[in-house]
Design a protein around this motif. Structure first.
Motif, PDB file in Angstrom:
ATOM      1  N   HIS A   1       0.808  -1.221   0.000  1.00 23.74           N
ATOM      2  CA  HIS A   1       0.000   0.000   0.000  1.00 23.74           C
ATOM      3  C   HIS A   1       0.844   1.274   0.000  1.00 23.74           C
ATOM      4  CE1 HIS A   1      -3.752  -2.183   0.543  1.00 23.74           C
ATOM      5  NE2 HIS A   1      -3.226  -2.845   1.567  1.00 23.74           N
ATOM      6  N   GLY A   2       2.159   1.138   0.230  1.00 24.85           N
ATOM      7  CA  GLY A   2       3.034   2.301   0.139  1.00 24.85           C
ATOM      8  C   GLY A   2       3.026   3.232   1.332  1.00 24.85           C
ATOM      9  N   PHE A   3       2.737   2.714   2.538  1.00 24.72           N
ATOM     10  CA  PHE A   3       2.785   3.595   3.708  1.00 24.72           C
ATOM     11  C   PHE A   3       4.066   3.340   4.515  1.00 24.72           C
ATOM     12  CE2 PHE A   3      -0.009  -0.024   4.953  1.00 24.72           C
ATOM     13  CZ  PHE A   3       0.714  -0.558   6.022  1.00 24.72           C
ATOM     14  N   PRO A   4       4.644   4.390   5.106  1.00 24.45           N
ATOM     15  CA  PRO A   4       5.871   4.233   5.893  1.00 24.45           C
ATOM     16  C   PRO A   4       5.623   3.504   7.211  1.00 24.45           C
ATOM     17  CG  PRO A   4       5.612   6.499   5.137  1.00 24.45           C
ATOM     18  CD  PRO A   4       4.300   5.805   4.899  1.00 24.45           C
ATOM     19  N   LEU A   5       6.704   2.926   7.751  1.00 25.71           N
ATOM     20  CA  LEU A   5       6.691   2.275   9.060  1.00 25.71           C
ATOM     21  C   LEU A   5       7.732   2.947   9.953  1.00 25.71           C
ATOM     22  CD1 LEU A   5       6.504  -1.509   8.071  1.00 25.71           C
ATOM     23  CD2 LEU A   5       4.619  -0.024   8.812  1.00 25.71           C
ATOM     24  N   ILE A   6       7.328   3.281  11.170  1.00 28.25           N
ATOM     25  CA  ILE A   6       8.219   3.933  12.124  1.00 28.25           C
ATOM     26  C   ILE A   6       8.196   3.144  13.420  1.00 28.25           C
ATOM     27  CG2 ILE A   6       8.748   6.071  13.357  1.00 28.25           C
ATOM     28  CD1 ILE A   6       6.230   6.304  10.586  1.00 28.25           C
ATOM     29  N   GLY A   7       9.333   2.612  13.839  1.00 29.76           N
ATOM     30  CA  GLY A   7       9.397   1.848  15.081  1.00 29.76           C
ATOM     31  C   GLY A   7       9.295   2.737  16.309  1.00 29.76           C
ATOM     32  N   TRP A   8       8.691   2.195  17.381  1.00 27.63           N
ATOM     33  CA  TRP A   8       8.518   2.932  18.644  1.00 27.63           C
ATOM     34  C   TRP A   8       8.809   1.978  19.794  1.00 27.63           C
ATOM     35  CZ3 TRP A   8       6.808   8.018  19.772  1.00 27.63           C
ATOM     36  CH2 TRP A   8       6.479   8.267  21.104  1.00 27.63           C
ATOM     37  N   GLY A   9       9.712   2.389  20.689  1.00 27.14           N
ATOM     38  CA  GLY A   9      10.024   1.571  21.852  1.00 27.14           C
ATOM     39  C   GLY A   9       9.426   2.158  23.119  1.00 27.14           C
ATOM     40  N   ALA A  10      10.234   2.988  23.810  1.00 28.28           N
ATOM     41  CA  ALA A  10       9.731   3.661  25.010  1.00 28.28           C
ATOM     42  C   ALA A  10       9.520   5.150  24.780  1.00 28.28           C
ATOM     43  CB  ALA A  10      10.703   3.442  26.171  1.00 28.28           C
ATOM     44  N   GLY A  11       9.853   5.641  23.590  1.00 34.10           N
ATOM     45  CA  GLY A  11       9.624   7.041  23.271  1.00 34.10           C
ATOM     46  C   GLY A  11      10.584   8.004  23.938  1.00 34.10           C
ATOM     47  N   THR A  12      11.791   7.540  24.289  1.00 30.92           N
ATOM     48  CA  THR A  12      12.734   8.384  25.030  1.00 30.92           C
ATOM     49  C   THR A  12      13.814   9.005  24.149  1.00 30.92           C
ATOM     50  OG1 THR A  12      14.084   6.447  25.579  1.00 30.92           O
ATOM     51  CG2 THR A  12      12.389   7.086  27.166  1.00 30.92           C
ATOM     52  N   SER A  13      13.780   8.784  22.843  1.00 27.60           N
ATOM     53  CA  SER A  13      14.832   9.324  21.979  1.00 27.60           C
ATOM     54  C   SER A  13      14.698  10.844  21.877  1.00 27.60           C
ATOM     55  CB  SER A  13      14.759   8.690  20.588  1.00 27.60           C
ATOM     56  OG  SER A  13      13.495   8.924  19.995  1.00 27.60           O
ATOM     57  N   LEU A  14      15.796  11.503  21.524  1.00 23.20           N
ATOM     58  CA  LEU A  14      15.873  12.960  21.582  1.00 23.20           C
ATOM     59  C   LEU A  14      16.009  13.638  20.231  1.00 23.20           C
ATOM     60  CD1 LEU A  14      18.254  13.185  24.661  1.00 23.20           C
ATOM     61  CD2 LEU A  14      15.854  13.862  24.610  1.00 23.20           C
ATOM     62  N   GLU A  15      16.182  12.888  19.149  1.00 16.00           N
ATOM     63  CA  GLU A  15      16.391  13.500  17.835  1.00 16.00           C
ATOM     64  C   GLU A  15      15.278  13.166  16.844  1.00 16.00           C
ATOM     65  OE1 GLU A  15      18.463  15.744  17.249  1.00 16.00           O
ATOM     66  OE2 GLU A  15      19.885  15.580  18.900  1.00 16.00           O
ATOM     67  N   GLY A  16      14.102  12.801  17.374  1.00 20.88           N
ATOM     68  CA  GLY A  16      12.958  12.560  16.505  1.00 20.88           C
ATOM     69  C   GLY A  16      12.962  11.215  15.810  1.00 20.88           C
ATOM     70  N   HIS A  17      13.771  10.258  16.284  1.00 22.12           N
ATOM     71  CA  HIS A  17      13.867   8.956  15.617  1.00 22.12           C
ATOM     72  C   HIS A  17      12.519   8.263  15.464  1.00 22.12           C
ATOM     73  CE1 HIS A  17      17.490   9.735  18.047  1.00 22.12           C
ATOM     74  NE2 HIS A  17      18.174   9.180  17.081  1.00 22.12           N
ATOM     75  N   ALA A  18      11.664   8.364  16.496  1.00 19.15           N
ATOM     76  CA  ALA A  18      10.404   7.606  16.511  1.00 19.15           C
ATOM     77  C   ALA A  18       9.209   8.453  16.097  1.00 19.15           C
ATOM     78  CB  ALA A  18      10.171   7.026  17.907  1.00 19.15           C
TER      79      ALA A  18
ATOM     80  N   VAL B   1       2.672   4.664   9.628  1.00 16.57           N
ATOM     81  CA  VAL B   1       2.157   3.825  10.711  1.00 16.57           C
ATOM     82  C   VAL B   1       3.264   3.600  11.730  1.00 16.57           C
ATOM     83  CG1 VAL B   1       1.223   1.553  11.306  1.00 16.57           C
ATOM     84  CG2 VAL B   1       0.480   2.709   9.208  1.00 16.57           C
ATOM     85  N   THR B   2       3.011   3.977  12.974  1.00 14.21           N
ATOM     86  CA  THR B   2       3.964   3.733  14.052  1.00 14.21           C
ATOM     87  C   THR B   2       3.789   2.308  14.561  1.00 14.21           C
ATOM     88  OG1 THR B   2       4.098   6.042  14.728  1.00 14.21           O
ATOM     89  CG2 THR B   2       4.616   4.389  16.394  1.00 14.21           C
ATOM     90  N   VAL B   3       4.908   1.606  14.684  1.00  9.86           N
ATOM     91  CA  VAL B   3       4.917   0.219  15.146  1.00  9.86           C
ATOM     92  C   VAL B   3       5.370   0.228  16.598  1.00  9.86           C
ATOM     93  CG1 VAL B   3       5.686  -2.126  14.661  1.00  9.86           C
ATOM     94  CG2 VAL B   3       5.574  -0.430  12.805  1.00  9.86           C
ATOM     95  N   ASP B   4       4.432   0.142  17.511  1.00  4.22           N
ATOM     96  CA  ASP B   4       4.708   0.223  18.942  1.00  4.22           C
ATOM     97  C   ASP B   4       5.017  -1.184  19.465  1.00  4.22           C
ATOM     98  OD1 ASP B   4       4.376   0.239  21.794  1.00  4.22           O
ATOM     99  OD2 ASP B   4       3.327   2.145  21.627  1.00  4.22           O
ATOM    100  N   PHE B   5       6.261  -1.373  19.928  1.00  6.79           N
ATOM    101  CA  PHE B   5       6.730  -2.708  20.309  1.00  6.79           C
ATOM    102  C   PHE B   5       6.521  -3.021  21.788  1.00  6.79           C
ATOM    103  CE2 PHE B   5       9.167  -2.286  16.334  1.00  6.79           C
ATOM    104  CZ  PHE B   5       8.959  -3.546  15.789  1.00  6.79           C
ATOM    105  N   THR B   6       5.732  -2.239  22.493  1.00  4.92           N
ATOM    106  CA  THR B   6       5.630  -2.453  23.935  1.00  4.92           C
ATOM    107  C   THR B   6       5.023  -3.802  24.315  1.00  4.92           C
ATOM    108  OG1 THR B   6       3.559  -1.164  23.900  1.00  4.92           O
ATOM    109  CG2 THR B   6       5.571  -0.007  24.538  1.00  4.92           C
ATOM    110  N   ARG B   7       4.278  -4.445  23.397  1.00  2.48           N
ATOM    111  CA  ARG B   7       3.714  -5.773  23.693  1.00  2.48           C
ATOM    112  C   ARG B   7       4.702  -6.894  23.391  1.00  2.48           C
ATOM    113  NH1 ARG B   7      -2.465  -6.236  23.530  1.00  2.48           N
ATOM    114  NH2 ARG B   7      -3.183  -4.081  23.831  1.00  2.48           N
ATOM    115  N   MET B   8       5.803  -6.593  22.706  1.00  2.00           N
ATOM    116  CA  MET B   8       6.850  -7.591  22.459  1.00  2.00           C
ATOM    117  C   MET B   8       7.955  -7.328  23.475  1.00  2.00           C
ATOM    118  SD  MET B   8       6.882  -7.780  18.262  1.00  2.00           S
ATOM    119  CE  MET B   8       8.111  -9.081  18.209  1.00  2.00           C
ATOM    120  N   ASP B   9       7.721  -7.764  24.720  1.00  2.00           N
ATOM    121  CA  ASP B   9       8.580  -7.351  25.831  1.00  2.00           C
ATOM    122  C   ASP B   9       9.037  -8.523  26.698  1.00  2.00           C
ATOM    123  OD1 ASP B   9       6.139  -8.009  26.976  1.00  2.00           O
ATOM    124  OD2 ASP B   9       6.039  -6.215  28.240  1.00  2.00           O
TER     125      ASP B   9
END
Length: 455
Positions: free
Chosen positions: A62-79, A86-94
């Motif tokens: 479908h051509g949509f971007p994927l952005i990984g998300w861990g704890a959201g603590t990065s400082l340079e806009g990585h997540a 679509v943000t891929v929130d990995f908090t359930r893979m813990d």
């Protein structure tokens, strides 16, 4: 925005773990620094590698971007999602998937945090040493090649990730590395993915190097008459090979903020926070040798923290220093700098940086992991004040240029995201374009965390 077919496919794959709710989207647009971006189009919460693989296939279709998300603590806009997606929130893979004490290895999922891993390891006599301060996710730490207070002894994520499972663009799953401590078998794909900030793929499993819990630990704070005296002491300590576990610098402004925020009583002077690991005899010897060395640089005595609760309080205060500094100017946000220089250039870099900040209208307390030449200036800016933001960004740019001039790097541990992409050509030259070609080869449609790090 997502097409109706994409929305239908995502909803079918994730059910209630797919969300376009405004509160969820806004949560995944938060940043702890001045870097900002609009919310993503949607958020998903995968639970298995197979789901992440299927998601990457949908992204490709479908051509949509994927952005990984861990704890959201990065400082340079990585997540964050500056180009949507679509943000891929990995908090359930813990989960901790396996621990091999005899090999000193753990296999974990990416959403597991470093504190949760060490809690799970308590009975094994082992621990994972990379400590960036925030209770970050291990997948996020690998993606940014994180380090922290214990790097001077135990290394960064680069040194402590043995292997990975990664979902590439389109959904292919690859494994890199092994549990072996070394290999000469082909390209180092683990090293390539560690630090790639999700631009080459999504990490779904990590094989981590563990270390033995030290038999004895002793921590202390030591005051110095000036920042230059403290830094000269650090340089002498490193050059003589004294095996420090941690050696952190707080300038006088940082000390004042930490004292107020964490209810400490450190003397109002630049401080080195220290930690020694080893046997009781070796820890005592290291502390004695450092004390003799520090006295020659005007050290004003030690505040020892030998009990675990006292050590925890000292290092919790250090880890909360960023929030303490922000609290010293209510309503402020910050440009957080992150340069790293060769240890021989540290004194010059710090002195020039301090003078540059002093000549500006902004407060900018300095602290850092000076044992490996990495330090931060927290350039505080009133929220919404464009003039102050411009001054802070100019100071940060000059810090980066200074680090490069002295043989260092524009980021020691925070990474690039989209906050520092403009500085990459100055550090890497044609190498930055080579990074772009690697990105193009593995992600030809540019769907993995687009707009970050590479051209």
């Amino acid at each position: 925005m997502l097409s109706d077919p994409a929305l239908a496919d995502l909803s079918a794959l994730f059910g209630a773990r797919f969300s376009t709710a405004r509160a969820v989207l806004d949560h995944h647009a938060q940043s702890e620094s001045l870097v900002s971006a609009p919310p993503p189009w949607a958020v998903v919460f995968p639970e298995t590698t197979q789901e992440v693989s299927a998601l990457a296939a949908l992204s490709d279709r479908h051509g949509f971007p994927l952005i990984g998300w861990g704890a959201g603590t990065s400082l340079e806009g990585h997540a964050l999602a500056p180009q949507g997606g679509v943000t891929v929130d990995f908090t359930r893979m813990d989960r901790v998937l396996a621990v091999h004490p005899e090999d000193m290895v753990a296999v974990v999922q990416p959403g597991l945090t470093r504190i949760a891993l060490n809690d799970a390891l308590r009975a094994t006599g082992l621990f994972f040493p990379v400590d960036p301060g925030a209770n970050a996710s291990l997948g996020g730490m690998a993606s940014t090649r994180a380090s922290g207070t214990a790097t001077v002894r135990y290394g960064t994520m680069r040194d402590n990730v043995l292997g990975l499972e990664v979902v590439l663009a389109g959904g292919e799953v690859i494994r890199t590395g092994t549990m072996a401590r070394k290999s000469a078998a082909g390209y180092d794909l683990t090293g390539l993915i560690v630090g790639s900030e999700g631009t080459l793929g999504l990490i779904t499993e990590l094989t981590l190097r563990l270390h033995g819990q030290p038999e004895a630990v002793s921590s202390a704070a030591c005051a110095f008459p000036s920042v230059s005296a403290a830094v000269d002491c650090v340089i002498a300590t490193i050059q003589m090979g004294l095996p420090m576990a941690r050696i952190e610098l707080l300038d006088e402004a940082t000390v004042a903020a930490v004292n107020a925020f964490s209810h400490l009583a450190l003397p109002p002077a630049p401080q080195l926070l220290l930690e020694f690991h080893g046997s009781p005899a070796s820890v005592a010897e290291q502390a004695e040798r450092f004390g003799e060395l520090a006295a020659g640089f005007g050290a004003q005595g030690f505040q020892w923290a030998e009990k675990q609760e006292d050590r925890n309080r000292l290092w919790a205060a250090r880890h909360q220093a960023y929030r303490a500094i922000l609290a010293s100017r209510p309503g402020a946000t910050a440009v957080v700098t992150d340069v790293c220089v060769p240890i021989s250039a540290l004194a010059q870099a710090l002195a020039e940086t301090a003078a540059d900040i002093a000549a500006s209208p902004l407060p900018g307390p300095i602290l850092g992991h000076v044992g490996d030449g990495n330090f931060h200036a927290i350039l505080m800016v009133k929220r919404g004040d464009a003039a102050e933001a411009a001054v802070a960004k100019d100071l940060a740019r000059r810090m980066a240029e200074r680090a490069l001039r002295l043989g260092g790097t524009i980021t020691g541990e925070h990474g690039i995201g989209f906050g520092k992409t403009g500085l990459m050509p100055a550090e890497h030259g044609a190498g930055w374009q080579a990074m772009g070609r690697i990105k193009q080869a593995l992600d030809p449609k540019g769907l993995m965390n687009p707009g970050k790090m590479v051209p």
